[in-house]
Motif scaffolding. Structure first.
Motif: not given
Length: 402
Positions: A152-159, A273-275, A278-281, A318-319
């Protein structure tokens, strides 16, 4: 919005999420919430293979006992698409631990480290200037999305999900440990003592890239399965089982239980990997080794880095996380992508199996690349090239470079 405010919320309590929660606590986050839609212990479709590199990450996090009670597997047997075989001792033993056990142990370690575990399915994410709000009720200074291939978090970031050729489908089950080495019935193999136990990977000439596996657990059962890269056509359960049976003749399909299929988002097509906060792992970041399908080491490593970044400076998480990933895994991911590109050609895999059989250093390089964070090197590439038809003359002693 958001009645509760947490320093770090981790969505998904698999290996990536548990590692993120532990790392966030170790990095100084006081309030860490770990969410999952299931209660633990719970099953998870996977090959259940735990490489030594995964245990290294857990040791760094102070987690012990993750593989207690399970016998080490000191060797790996790899069968190439053309039937060539290499069987050698692994640089360090691997383990097969059902995810129902392994993941529950990691979740317990996260709770013992001070994270709060809660059953909750995240459906809505709102990213604000100073916080991230989940489902209108949970607010966090930073969020780690470790919620798998359908994140869900990945979709939130538009991916979007990985496209074909960067996504695999596999089916996994449990069967009595085969008495012989399945997949080696033709041509006949010389008698091989049953000990030491070994992992078995049988690659497939048909439907390549594809392979089947047998990973003994040590309790009379083995994790068995088959997977292949998607190429624009739907794959049925019957097809996956037929291919598994064809590659593993020593496994009686009638004895296989707990069959479950799962998608594998390969690291050859990773989102950012994030914005912001919000981070993805793990799988949510498409961190599945394209060479072997291994993902637990990547999940633990990326989760630990994400948890550290989220706790240290939420507004700049994220950075910082992207920089940490590049420093720790960037070169390896480029090399594994190159290896996967080369391995699209069956004859390259056959040459690699042959080279690994002739040279233990090549074998170790291939294993490190597929199970950990290894890299290709000139010696390995030359050894593989020497086994490729048409390149043998160019790489033979005394040949003149062009």
């Amino acid at each position: 919005m958001g009645g509760e405010v947490w320093d770090v919320v981790v969505v998904g309590a698999g290996p990536a999420g548990a590692a993120a929660a532990i790392a966030a606590r170790r990095a100084g986050a006081e309030r860490v919430l770990l969410l999952d839609r299931y209660d633990f212990p719970r099953d998870k479709a996977c090959g259940d293979g735990i490489a030594a590199h995964a245990l290294d990450v857990l040791a760094e996090l102070g987690v012990t006992g993750a593989v207690d009670g399970y016998a080490p597997l000191p060797a790996l047997r790899l069968v190439g698409p053309g039937g060539g075989t290499v069987a050698r001792a692994l640089p360090r033993p691997a383990y097969t631990v059902p995810r129902r056990v392994f993941d529950a142990r990691l979740v317990r370690a996260a709770v013992e480290a001070g994270a709060e575990l809660r059953r909750h399915t995240v459906r809505r994410v709102e990213v604000g200037a100073g916080r991230v709000v989940l489902d209108g009720e949970l607010a966090a200074r930073a969020v780690v999305g470790a919620d798998g291939a359908g994140s869900v978090l990945r979709r939130t970031l538009g991916h979007q999900v990985n496209p074909d050729r960067h996504l695999a489908l596999a089916i996994r089950g449990y069967a009595p440990t085969p008495p012989d080495r399945p997949g080696l019935a033709a041509p006949p193999a010389p008698p091989v003592p049953p000990d030491p136990p070994e992992q078995l990977i049988v690659t497939s000439a048909a439907r390549w890239p594809a392979y089947a596996w047998v990973f003994p657990i040590g309790d009379g059962r083995a994790n068995v399965g088959y997977g292949e890269v998607l190429r624009g056509e739907p794959l049925t359960r019957a097809h996956l089982l037929d291919r598994m049976a064809a590659l593993l003749p020593g496994v009686d399909p009638g004895t296989v239980t707990d069959l479950r299929a799962h998608h594998l988002p390969l690291s050859t097509h990773r989102p950012a990997p994030g914005r912001g906060r919000v981070l993805l792992a793990g799988d949510a970041l498409s961190l599945i080794n394209p060479f072997t399908g291994e993902g637990i080491f990547y999940a633990l490593r990326s989760g630990a880095l994400a948890g550290t970044a989220a706790a240290g400076a939420p507004a700049d998480a994220a950075r910082r996380y992207a920089a940490m990933l590049r420093a720790r895994l960037g070169t390896h991911l480029r090399h594994s992508s190159a290896a996967a590109w080369l391995a699209r050609r069956r004859w390259v895999v056959d040459a690699a199996v042959g080279a690994a059989g002739r040279d233990e250093r090549v074998y170790r390089t291939v294993v490190e690349l597929g199970l950990g964070d290894g890299r290709l090197d000139a010696r390995t590439l030359a050894a593989i090239a020497a086994g490729v038809p048409g390149l043998r003359r160019a790489t033979s002693p005394g040949s003149t470079p062009s």
